[in-house]
Design an enzyme around this catalytic site. Structure first.
Site, PDB file in Angstrom:
ATOM      1  N   SER A 675     -25.766 -13.579   3.806  1.00 21.89           N
ATOM      2  CA  SER A 675     -25.568 -12.132   3.752  1.00 21.89           C
ATOM      3  C   SER A 675     -24.104 -11.712   3.890  1.00 21.89           C
ATOM      4  O   SER A 675     -23.797 -10.533   3.740  1.00 21.89           O
ATOM      5  CB  SER A 675     -26.409 -11.440   4.831  1.00 21.89           C
ATOM      6  OG  SER A 675     -26.037 -11.878   6.111  1.00 21.89           O
ATOM      7  N   LYS A 718     -29.370  -4.705  11.342  1.00 22.12           N
ATOM      8  CA  LYS A 718     -27.971  -4.567  10.927  1.00 22.12           C
ATOM      9  C   LYS A 718     -27.536  -3.104  10.928  1.00 22.12           C
ATOM     10  O   LYS A 718     -26.436  -2.769  11.389  1.00 22.12           O
ATOM     11  CB  LYS A 718     -27.780  -5.178   9.535  1.00 22.12           C
ATOM     12  CG  LYS A 718     -27.954  -6.691   9.499  1.00 22.12           C
ATOM     13  CD  LYS A 718     -27.890  -7.215   8.066  1.00 22.12           C
ATOM     14  CE  LYS A 718     -28.068  -8.719   8.022  1.00 22.12           C
ATOM     15  NZ  LYS A 718     -28.062  -9.251   6.652  1.00 22.12           N
TER      16      LYS A 718
END
EC number: 3.4.21.53
Length: 772
Positions: A675, A718
């Site tokens: 990511s 996140k």
């Protein structure tokens, strides 16, 4: 009597035989009228025919059996709605035609001559039937055998004896009709022989079963008497000892406890071993412990589930804030249990960072269901025998943790929480995860064999719940058996709600204070969350609140009487200097620095990626304990930028003559995953172009060599981490748009989300001055 018409009485479930007297209760209006008509006649005769179908209420001639019996009414007694009569059968008849149906049924009948066939076959059959009848009576009531034998002997004709036997032999309706229709004595004797032979066989089997059961009872009674006598003798001699009293108590408990037959036999065998074993023998204590375990396990004892969905929802809401997905899944299961009590319980796995309430949700589930709760930590477990138990041949053998947990709860259907299932170990002693496959599989755990117990125990009624911080370390076969429910971290606002509803009051009470003596305003609580805690859950927040409560309790205990209101300025005095500053976004980023979003077991985090050009250097240097996937992402980002240098306004001479160094801070912590691809691409582009990335922007996403931005996981965690850090813009892969629904509304309103399909879109949003 030949071809005369007679009032006819239909019978629903019995047959009148010639020469027998039959009491009848007559209730149907037509039947009562037929009885009255017969009584008003001179000979008082009535034709009695069995019905073909007992359910027919108003039978006609076609509804009656072809053969019947003409009888004479000997006696009649009237009651309110019925007539009781006594009818004696005279001879068999056959119906010819119906004369009338109302007000009562009347049939024209023909008399059937009585069979008079003779011969050796009839004599042999007759003797066999009489012998079988005597045997049957002996098996049923031996004391009346002689009397019945005399009664039968007084009847001369074999056929009349057969009819007499029907009164002591319980024949069903169809067999009685079959016997009445027999045209010859041979046929009637053969039928009765078949009926009696079957009845004798049934009675002999029943007598054998009764005799076996009685023998077993007599044996146990004899053992009991002998043991009582032995105890009395030992008591007289003064030879009683604690071990014998202990064994006696174990035997008594075995008799009083409801055990499966297999378990009872095993326990009986072990108690018998104990009786023959000296108390100083090495196996004595082990055998006694085994018997006690078998007697204490809840083989058939369960709690009754509370399936009130409304009450269950109230309990879950009372104990936990938010967690709607988890609560809905629990309520769904309760609804299924209410509609289908035999439904198997799912195996739920709560996945989330520490402190978000995974274990406490399990406790609330048990409270809502009305089940016992037992928690078992699997963290660091590396020996399969810890779950399956040790064989009794080993010194210090014990049952496995599963059986011990069930023993502690005292019920067969507790809610059993297997905590930290992602932290199972394995070594040369076996793989605990493989043992869990059997324990958690509904198709296998109905007969779970613990090595110590060595008896099948049903685990299928247990509601298993597991917890984990990550799924990466859980073996795939084990993961397939579990239903995953994610418990992501909380936003700052959610933490404030949780602290206000649950944590502050609990810590104030534990410190011995009242809510009047200590108050924490929202401003202070918000400052505490941002400056003194940095977590996805609320565990550290509760510890900080506990420290504040204890500090105030100390002041109260030393004589302070004024209520304390904690301000943000007081936190430094109570808790020390502020612990976290890095969570605030950097006000300005130098070229080569980009903010990325990472997922960790502790929740989400903001991760800054730094790229620096090295004059006269070559190749790429990577530092910060980057895993192989992150290293490959960095190389893919660099290759993409080199191939698009002209389009991105990057000087190719700079690329050729400069090496690059990529560093991710917090070098002591290993990092990996795809990511960070877009973050590395943005940092490299910023370094090559000497243009800074926007400081209010963070990003996440995987990149490909062709410039595509691929979706990643952990979006909610996140985004919450970015929100805690003050990030105002987040760049996400377009395919992660669906995950934004999980984000709390107040967080979505405070952050601008930019969705990108290609890296060019990411760079355009992250580095506004790139192409100027």
């Amino acid at each position: 009597m030949e071809n005369n018409a007679y009032p006819t009485l239909p019978l629903k479930n019995t047959v009148l035989f010639p020469h027998l007297v039959l009491p009848l209760s007559v209730g149907r209006a037509g039947s009562i009228a037929a009885v009255e008509a017969a009584l008003s006649s001179e000979d008082k005769l009535i034709a009695v025919f069995p019905q073909k179908d007992p359910r027919t209420d108003e039978p006609a001639a076609d509804d009656l059996f072809r053969f019947g019996t003409v009888g004479i009414i000997k006696k009649m007694v009237r009651s309110e709605d019925t007539v009781q009569i006594l009818v004696q059968g005279i001879e068999r008849v056959e119906q010819l035609e119906m004369v009338q149906k109302q007000p009562y049924l009347s049939l024209k009948i023909a008399t059937l001559s009585e069979p008079s066939d003779t011969g050796t076959e009839i004599e042999a059959l007759h003797r066999t039937v009489i012998e079988l009848a005597g045997k049957m009576i002996e098996l049923v009531q031996p004391q009346i055998q002689v009397g019945i034998h005399h009664i039968i002997s007084d009847v001369e004709k074999p056929l009349h004896q057969i009819y007499l036997l029907t009164s002591i032999l319980s024949l069903d309706f169809d067999k009685e009709k079959e016997l009445l229709a027999a045209a010859t004595q041979v046929e009637a004797l053969q039928l009765m022989h078949r009926y009696l032979n079957h009845e004798v066989q049934v009675l002999e089997v029943r007598q054998k079963i009764t005799s076996t059961a009685q023998t077993e009872i007599d044996k146990k009674q004899r053992e009991y008497v002998l043991r009582q006598q032995l105890e009395a003798i030992q008591e007289e001699l003064g030879e009683t000892n604690p071990e014998q009293a202990e064994i006696k108590e174990l035997r008594q408990r075995m008799e009083e406890t409801e055990l499966p037959e297999l378990v009872r036999k095993e326990v009986e065998k072990e108690i018998t071993r104990l009786e023959r074993m000296p108390s100083a023998a090495p196996d004595y204590q082990l055998t006694r412990g085994y018997v006690e375990l078998a007697l204490e396990l809840p083989w058939n004892k369960t709690t009754e589930d509370r399936l009130d969905l409304k009450r269950a929802r109230e309990i879950l809401d009372e104990d936990h804030f938010d967690l709607e997905d988890v609560k809905e899944r629990i309520i769904e299961h309760l609804a299924v249990m209410k509609l289908n009590p035999e439904a198997k319980s799912p195996i739920l796995c709560f996945v989330g960072p520490p402190g978000v309430g995974k274990t406490s949700v399990g406790q609330s589930m048990a409270r809502a269901l009305g089940r016992k709760f037992e928690r078992m930590s699997l963290g660091g477990l590396h020996d399969e025998s810890e779950l399956r138990g040790h064989r009794r041949t080993y010194i210090g053998a014990m049952p496995g943790r599963i059986i011990r947990a069930i023993r502690r709860t005292g019920y067969q259907n507790p809610l059993l929480m297997l905590d930290e299932i992602d932290k199972l170990g394995r070594d040369f002693r076996g793989d605990p995860a493989a043992a869990l496959l059997e324990i958690l599989d509904p198709a296998q755990n109905a007969e779970f064999h613990d090595n110590y117990l060595d008896l099948p125990f049903d685990l299928s009624k247990i509601f298993f719940v597991t917890t984990a911080n990550t799924l990466d370390t859980i073996p795939r076969p084990l993961l397939d058996r579990m239903e995953i429910l994610r418990l992501p971290g909380y936003s700052d606002e959610e933490k404030q709600h949780i602290a206000r509803r649950y944590l502050i009051g609990r810590q104030i009470r534990e410190a011995g204070l009242s809510e009047i003596q200590l108050s924490i305003p929202d401003e202070t609580l918000s400052y505490l969350i941002r400056r003194y805690t940095r977590e996805a859950g609320v565990r550290e927040l509760e510890r900080m609140l506990g420290r504040i409560a204890r500090k105030v309790a100390t002041q109260v205990a030393t004589g302070q009487t004024q209520p304390v209101t904690v301000t943000p300025q007081d936190l430094v005095e109570l808790l020390g200097p502020e612990r976290f500053f890095a969570e605030e976004m950097r006000q300005q980023l130098a070229p080569g620095v980009a903010a990325g979003l990472a997922w960790t077991e502790a929740g989400g985090d903001v991760l800054y990626v730094e790229a620096a050009l090295l004059p006269e250097g070559k190749g790429m240097t990577l530092t910060g304990q980057l895993g192989s996937i992150m290293q490959e992402s960095a190389k893919a980002a660099q290759s993409y930028l080199w191939s698009r240098a002209e389009e991105l306004n990057i000087d190719q001479k700079t690329i050729r003559e400069s090496g690059v160094h990529i560093h991710v801070p917090a070098g002591a912590i290993p990092k990996d995953g795809p990511s960070a691809g877009v973050t590395m691409a943005s940092a490299l582009t910023s370094a090559y172009a000497h243009q800074p990335v926007r400081s209010d922007t963070a990003m996440t996403g995987e990149i490909t060599l062709s410039g595509l931005v691929l979706p990643v996981g952990g979006i909610k965690e996140k985004v919450l981490a970015a929100h805690r850090s003050g990030i105002q813009r987040i760049i996400l892969p377009k395919e992660n748009e669906k995950d934004l629904r999980e984000i709390p509304e107040h967080v979505r309103q405070s952050i601008q989300f930019i969705l990108a399909r290609r890296i060019e879109e990411v760079l355009a949003e992250a580095i506004p001055d790139l192409n100027r």
